[in-house]
Design an enzyme around this catalytic site. Structure first.
Site, PDB file in Angstrom:
ATOM      1  N   HIS A 112       2.213  -4.939  -6.946  1.00  0.00           N
ATOM      2  CA  HIS A 112       2.647  -4.630  -8.308  1.00  0.00           C
ATOM      3  C   HIS A 112       2.929  -3.148  -8.492  1.00  0.00           C
ATOM      4  CE1 HIS A 112      -0.252  -8.017  -8.218  1.00  0.00           C
ATOM      5  NE2 HIS A 112       0.732  -8.627  -8.840  1.00  0.00           N
TER       6      HIS A 112
HETATM    7 FE1  FES Z   1      -1.551  -5.303  -8.027  1.00  0.00          FE
HETATM    8 FE2  FES Z   1      -2.043  -3.673  -5.960  1.00  0.00          FE
HETATM    9  S1  FES Z   1      -0.820  -3.312  -7.674  1.00  0.00           S
HETATM   10  S2  FES Z   1      -2.721  -5.711  -6.257  1.00  0.00           S
END
Ligand code: FES
Length: 148
Positions: A112
């Site tokens: 993410h």
């Molecule tokens: Fe979501 Fe690393 S940014 S698991």
């Protein structure tokens, strides 16, 4: 799980080695003088959420700029503090695809998009809430570290 022994002299400057401990990846990084300089710059930019690692789950020896007992060596759990993916080691300063000017290299989580600096300090404005965890460790001799 048993503690893991690792000889730091096996790592080239600038390189990262993954050591397995309790089924989890531990990232061991040998920081160059440029990498250490970047830690100061990142702090000056004001883009780090918890620059002094004041969150309570950090060991005392992680509560400094390099988050390390020996600033040349970073020892970090390779587990993103968002949902647990393994961040990628991206030490390259200025990689435009990871945020342009403000990106000075570190760890990038592909799940993410969380960004951490070369000491595992989390940037502001990303989903991960905390710095990468520094696992308990100590130096048994000049170059040999015991993790766990
Ligand atoms: Fe979501 Fe690393 S940014 S698991």
């Amino acid at each position: 799980g048993a503690p893991v022994k690792f000889n730091m002299s096996k790592i080239e400057p600038g390189a990262m080695v993954t050591v397995e401990w309790r089924g989890k990846p531990v990232y061991v990084v040998r920081r160059t003088p440029e990498a250490l300089a970047s830690l100061k710059k990142v702090e000056e930019q004001g883009v780090i959420r918890d620059p002094k690692s004041e969150a309570p789950q950090q060991p005392k020896y992680a509560q400094n700029e390099s988050r390390a007992i020996k600033e040349e060596f970073g020892i970090l759990l390779g587990v993103c503090t968002h949902l647990g993916c393994s961040p990628l080691y991206r030490p390259d300063v200025g990689a435009a695809d990871l945020g342009g000017d403000k990106w000075l290299g570190g760890f990038f989580c592909p799940c993410h998009g969380s960004k951490y600096d070369l000491a595992g300090r989390v940037y502001t404005g990303v989903p991960a809430p905390l710095n990468l965890e520094v696992p308990k460790h100590f130096y048994e001799s000049e170059n040999v570290v015991i993790i766990g």
